[in-house]
Scaffold this motif. Structure first.
Motif, PDB file in Angstrom:
ATOM      1  N   LYS A   4     -14.128 -20.609  44.338  1.00 39.08           N
ATOM      2  CA  LYS A   4     -14.252 -19.370  43.567  1.00 39.08           C
ATOM      3  C   LYS A   4     -12.957 -19.106  42.790  1.00 39.08           C
ATOM      4  N   ILE A   5     -11.820 -19.311  43.442  1.00 41.32           N
ATOM      5  CA  ILE A   5     -10.524 -19.143  42.771  1.00 41.32           C
ATOM      6  C   ILE A   5     -10.411 -20.134  41.605  1.00 41.32           C
ATOM      7  N   LEU A   6     -10.771 -21.392  41.867  1.00 38.24           N
ATOM      8  CA  LEU A   6     -10.729 -22.399  40.797  1.00 38.24           C
ATOM      9  C   LEU A   6     -11.640 -22.004  39.641  1.00 38.24           C
ATOM     10  N   GLU A   7     -12.823 -21.563  39.966  1.00 34.04           N
ATOM     11  CA  GLU A   7     -13.795 -21.157  38.950  1.00 34.04           C
ATOM     12  C   GLU A   7     -13.243 -20.045  38.054  1.00 34.04           C
ATOM     13  N   GLU A   8     -12.622 -19.051  38.675  1.00 32.94           N
ATOM     14  CA  GLU A   8     -12.084 -17.921  37.913  1.00 32.94           C
ATOM     15  C   GLU A   8     -10.896 -18.322  37.051  1.00 32.94           C
ATOM     16  N   ILE A   9     -10.025 -19.159  37.588  1.00 34.47           N
ATOM     17  CA  ILE A   9      -8.842 -19.586  36.829  1.00 34.47           C
ATOM     18  C   ILE A   9      -9.233 -20.485  35.658  1.00 34.47           C
ATOM     19  N   LEU A  10     -10.210 -21.349  35.886  1.00 32.31           N
ATOM     20  CA  LEU A  10     -10.574 -22.331  34.870  1.00 32.31           C
ATOM     21  C   LEU A  10     -11.593 -21.825  33.849  1.00 32.31           C
ATOM     22  N   ALA A  11     -12.219 -20.687  34.107  1.00 32.20           N
ATOM     23  CA  ALA A  11     -13.262 -20.165  33.214  1.00 32.20           C
ATOM     24  C   ALA A  11     -12.806 -20.014  31.756  1.00 32.20           C
ATOM     25  N   PRO A  12     -11.627 -19.428  31.493  1.00 29.86           N
ATOM     26  CA  PRO A  12     -11.218 -19.298  30.079  1.00 29.86           C
ATOM     27  C   PRO A  12     -11.053 -20.648  29.370  1.00 29.86           C
ATOM     28  N   SER A  13     -10.506 -21.629  30.071  1.00 33.46           N
ATOM     29  CA  SER A  13     -10.335 -22.959  29.474  1.00 33.46           C
ATOM     30  C   SER A  13     -11.686 -23.612  29.221  1.00 33.46           C
ATOM     31  N   GLU A  14     -12.585 -23.442  30.177  1.00 34.92           N
ATOM     32  CA  GLU A  14     -13.920 -24.009  30.023  1.00 34.92           C
ATOM     33  C   GLU A  14     -14.647 -23.354  28.854  1.00 34.92           C
ATOM     34  N   ALA A  15     -14.566 -22.037  28.754  1.00 32.12           N
ATOM     35  CA  ALA A  15     -15.233 -21.317  27.668  1.00 32.12           C
ATOM     36  C   ALA A  15     -14.691 -21.739  26.300  1.00 32.12           C
ATOM     37  N   ALA A  16     -13.399 -21.992  26.241  1.00 27.64           N
ATOM     38  CA  ALA A  16     -12.764 -22.400  24.983  1.00 27.64           C
ATOM     39  C   ALA A  16     -12.842 -23.905  24.762  1.00 27.64           C
ATOM     40  N   LYS A  17     -13.462 -24.602  25.727  1.00 29.69           N
ATOM     41  CA  LYS A  17     -13.598 -26.065  25.667  1.00 29.69           C
ATOM     42  C   LYS A  17     -12.247 -26.768  25.575  1.00 29.69           C
ATOM     43  N   ILE A  18     -11.282 -26.229  26.331  1.00 27.64           N
ATOM     44  CA  ILE A  18      -9.943 -26.818  26.407  1.00 27.64           C
ATOM     45  C   ILE A  18      -9.896 -27.748  27.616  1.00 27.64           C
ATOM     46  N   VAL A  19      -9.462 -28.973  27.393  1.00 24.22           N
ATOM     47  CA  VAL A  19      -9.324 -29.943  28.477  1.00 24.22           C
ATOM     48  C   VAL A  19      -7.897 -29.858  29.007  1.00 24.22           C
ATOM     49  N   LEU A  20      -7.777 -29.559  30.297  1.00 23.36           N
ATOM     50  CA  LEU A  20      -6.457 -29.438  30.915  1.00 23.36           C
ATOM     51  C   LEU A  20      -5.958 -30.797  31.361  1.00 23.36           C
ATOM     52  N   THR A  21      -4.649 -30.953  31.393  1.00 24.33           N
ATOM     53  CA  THR A  21      -4.058 -32.213  31.853  1.00 24.33           C
ATOM     54  C   THR A  21      -4.245 -32.356  33.363  1.00 24.33           C
ATOM     55  N   GLU A  22      -4.090 -33.560  33.860  1.00 21.27           N
ATOM     56  CA  GLU A  22      -4.169 -33.793  35.309  1.00 21.27           C
ATOM     57  C   GLU A  22      -3.131 -32.958  36.048  1.00 21.27           C
ATOM     58  N   GLU A  23      -1.923 -32.872  35.486  1.00 23.24           N
ATOM     59  CA  GLU A  23      -0.853 -32.116  36.121  1.00 23.24           C
ATOM     60  C   GLU A  23      -1.204 -30.632  36.205  1.00 23.24           C
ATOM     61  N   HIS A  24      -1.759 -30.096  35.129  1.00 22.62           N
ATOM     62  CA  HIS A  24      -2.172 -28.696  35.103  1.00 22.62           C
ATOM     63  C   HIS A  24      -3.247 -28.457  36.162  1.00 22.62           C
ATOM     64  N   MET A  25      -4.229 -29.345  36.227  1.00 23.58           N
ATOM     65  CA  MET A  25      -5.313 -29.212  37.206  1.00 23.58           C
ATOM     66  C   MET A  25      -4.787 -29.295  38.640  1.00 23.58           C
ATOM     67  N   GLU A  26      -3.842 -30.185  38.885  1.00 18.53           N
ATOM     68  CA  GLU A  26      -3.285 -30.307  40.239  1.00 18.53           C
ATOM     69  C   GLU A  26      -2.547 -29.022  40.632  1.00 18.53           C
ATOM     70  N   ARG A  27      -1.799 -28.457  39.710  1.00 17.93           N
ATOM     71  CA  ARG A  27      -1.104 -27.202  40.004  1.00 17.93           C
ATOM     72  C   ARG A  27      -2.095 -26.072  40.284  1.00 17.93           C
ATOM     73  N   VAL A  28      -3.137 -25.991  39.495  1.00 17.54           N
ATOM     74  CA  VAL A  28      -4.168 -24.962  39.720  1.00 17.54           C
ATOM     75  C   VAL A  28      -4.831 -25.175  41.082  1.00 17.54           C
ATOM     76  N   PHE A  29      -5.101 -26.421  41.424  1.00 18.16           N
ATOM     77  CA  PHE A  29      -5.721 -26.724  42.715  1.00 18.16           C
ATOM     78  C   PHE A  29      -4.795 -26.333  43.864  1.00 18.16           C
ATOM     79  N   MET A  30      -3.508 -26.641  43.734  1.00 17.78           N
ATOM     80  CA  MET A  30      -2.541 -26.245  44.771  1.00 17.78           C
ATOM     81  C   MET A  30      -2.521 -24.726  44.931  1.00 17.78           C
TER      82      MET A  30
END
Length: 86
Positions: A4-30
């Motif tokens: 749920k936390i991941l979903e909320e954090i990533l929603a704006p990027s997903e809506a804007a169709k922005i692809v995040l880097t692996e490093e960005h995704m790992e930090r969000v996951f942490m």
């Protein structure tokens, strides 16, 4: 709750169709792991949890405070919470 936390954090990027880097995704996951699994821990246990996270990732926040004291900025960098408090 981690997803749920991941979903909320990533929603704006997903809506804007922005692809995040692996490093960005790992930090969000942490961050999501800290505030889902680690949120139930007492302060001393959070330090132990933080040490374990740092042992498995080279993308942890700067040493000094625990990962719980940071958030991931829109640019994918760690930012200390004290910089957000007004």
């Amino acid at each position: 709750s981690c997803f749920k936390i991941l979903e909320e954090i990533l929603a704006p990027s997903e809506a804007a169709k922005i692809v995040l880097t692996e490093e960005h995704m790992e930090r969000v996951f942490m961050y999501a792991i800290c505030w889902s699994i680690g949120a139930l821990l007492e302060l001393e246990d959070r330090k132990v949890f933080d040490a374990e996270l740092r042992a498995i990732s080279t993308l942890a926040p700067p040493v000094g405070d625990t990962t719980f004291e940071y958030f991931v900025s829109e640019s994918g960098e760690w930012r200390h919470r004290s910089g957000r408090v007004t």
